[in-house]
Design an enzyme around this catalytic site. Structure first.
Site, PDB file in Angstrom:
ATOM      1  CE1 TYR A  53      36.856  38.297  29.357  1.00 49.71           C
ATOM      2  CE2 TYR A  53      35.254  37.451  30.912  1.00 49.71           C
ATOM      3  CZ  TYR A  53      35.923  38.516  30.345  1.00 49.71           C
ATOM      4  OH  TYR A  53      35.653  39.797  30.767  1.00 49.71           O
ATOM      5  CG  HIS A 128      34.220  42.349  25.465  1.00 55.97           C
ATOM      6  ND1 HIS A 128      34.490  41.020  25.609  1.00 55.97           N
ATOM      7  CD2 HIS A 128      34.854  42.945  26.501  1.00 55.97           C
ATOM      8  CE1 HIS A 128      35.256  40.816  26.662  1.00 55.97           C
ATOM      9  NE2 HIS A 128      35.496  41.980  27.223  1.00 55.97           N
ATOM     10  CB  SER A 208      40.736  45.098  36.247  1.00 56.95           C
ATOM     11  OG  SER A 208      41.131  44.175  35.286  1.00 56.95           O
ATOM     12  N   PRO A 209      38.509  45.127  39.268  1.00 56.22           N
ATOM     13  CG  PRO A 209      37.052  43.931  40.650  1.00 56.22           C
ATOM     14  CD  PRO A 209      37.573  43.979  39.245  1.00 56.22           C
ATOM     15  CG  LEU A 210      40.379  43.072  43.731  1.00 56.81           C
ATOM     16  CD1 LEU A 210      40.551  41.638  44.215  1.00 56.81           C
ATOM     17  CD2 LEU A 210      40.165  44.010  44.916  1.00 56.81           C
ATOM     18  N   GLY A 211      42.622  45.715  40.291  1.00 57.32           N
ATOM     19  CA  GLY A 211      43.789  46.178  39.545  1.00 57.32           C
ATOM     20  C   GLY A 211      44.315  45.222  38.503  1.00 57.32           C
TER      21      GLY A 211
END
Length: 288
Positions: A53, A128, A208-211
């Site tokens: 990251y 990863h 990416s739970p919200l897209g």
């Protein structure tokens, strides 16, 4: 705050996905640390990071260093905070490439350990993504060694199939799986990964739970989610996080945040419970 068990660690039922604090378009260090501190103030005890990251290879471990600094500067108690990091991706010129080279993994584990913990084990280290140039045994042997050496407490995997998870568990004890899962990407429901995690007592972190940045703004366009948000007087983001948590008990969402308002909104989803009919309505529309 509500909690889940990750091994012997008690983690918040919603974590902080720290990636947006270190990639392209990231906030200033001061603002980024303020986001982490706000998450801690709200009871978040899980922070998800990675050695990759960052903006590129010259910036490697940026997010881990940022989190370490934020924890050092925090005025409250951080003894219950679990930092989950990852290794196995490279960022050449800002791209994402898989890297399961055992020697490089040994090196990055030691670097992550020095940055995050020093004398204490990394709480959770995750491979990863599988690299087809190396077997899962080859790639996870450095993690097994690091557990034996006291550099890592727990090991997880990311972007793995059920078959790959089973292969990984023959090498080292696995406590978590992190795969993409959101309204547009529901593969873990259908490929057996979520059922496997539920049955085997593994925590599932949906990334990416919200897209993700390319889709999050489109949640409002999903009619049933927008209607439920209006009825409940909450954000569409809270509806999605509550939907994820309602689907399987093993799920711990890790929404990203680069602003204080984002993590404040996400944490509110802890107290939002959707009933079976509401979950079914969302499922049915997403399946169309």
């Amino acid at each position: 705050m509500k909690y889940k068990q990750l091994g012997s660690n008690k983690i918040s039922a919603i974590g902080l996905g720290a990636m947006p604090l270190s990639i392209s378009g990231r906030p200033s260090e001061t603002d980024a640390i303020a986001v982490i501190h706000k998450a801690l103030d709200l009871g978040v005890t899980l922070i998800d990071t990675s050695d990759a990251y960052c903006q590129d290879e010259s910036d490697k471990h940026h997010n881990e260093s940022l989190i370490a600094k934020a924890l050092q500067q925090y005025s409250g108690d951080t003894s219950s905070v679990t930092v989950a990091t990852k290794g196995g991706l490279l960022r050449p010129e800002g791209r994402w490439t898989q890297d399961g080279n055992p020697d490089r993994l040994r090196k990055t584990i030691r670097e992550s350990h020095a940055i995050l913990k020093g004398s204490q084990p990394i709480d959770l280290w995750q491979y990863h993504a599988p690299d087809t140039n190396y077997t899962i045994e080859e790639a996870l042997t450095p993690a097994k060694e690091a557990v034996e050496q006291g550099l890592i407490r727990y090991v997880g995997v990311s972007n793995f199939s059920v078959e790959q998870i089973e292969q990984a568990r023959k090498v080292v004890d696995i406590v978590s799986v992190q795969n993409q899962y959101n309204p547009w990407h529901r593969q873990p429901e259908f490929d057996g990964v979520l059922d496997y995690c539920e049955q085997e007592g593994l925590i599932f972190f949906p990334w990416s739970p919200l897209g993700g940045s390319s889709r999050v703004s489109r949640l409002q366009d999903i009619q049933v989610i927008a209607e439920l948000a209006k009825d409940r007087e909450v954000s569409v983001y809270q509806i999605v996080l509550a939907w994820l948590r309602a689907k399987y008990d093993c799920i711990v969402p890790i929404p990203g945040a680069s602003h204080i308002s984002s993590i404040e909104d996400s944490v509110k989803a802890i107290d939002l419970k959707l009933d079976n009919q509401e979950v079914k309505r969302i499922d049915e529309q997403l399946s169309k």
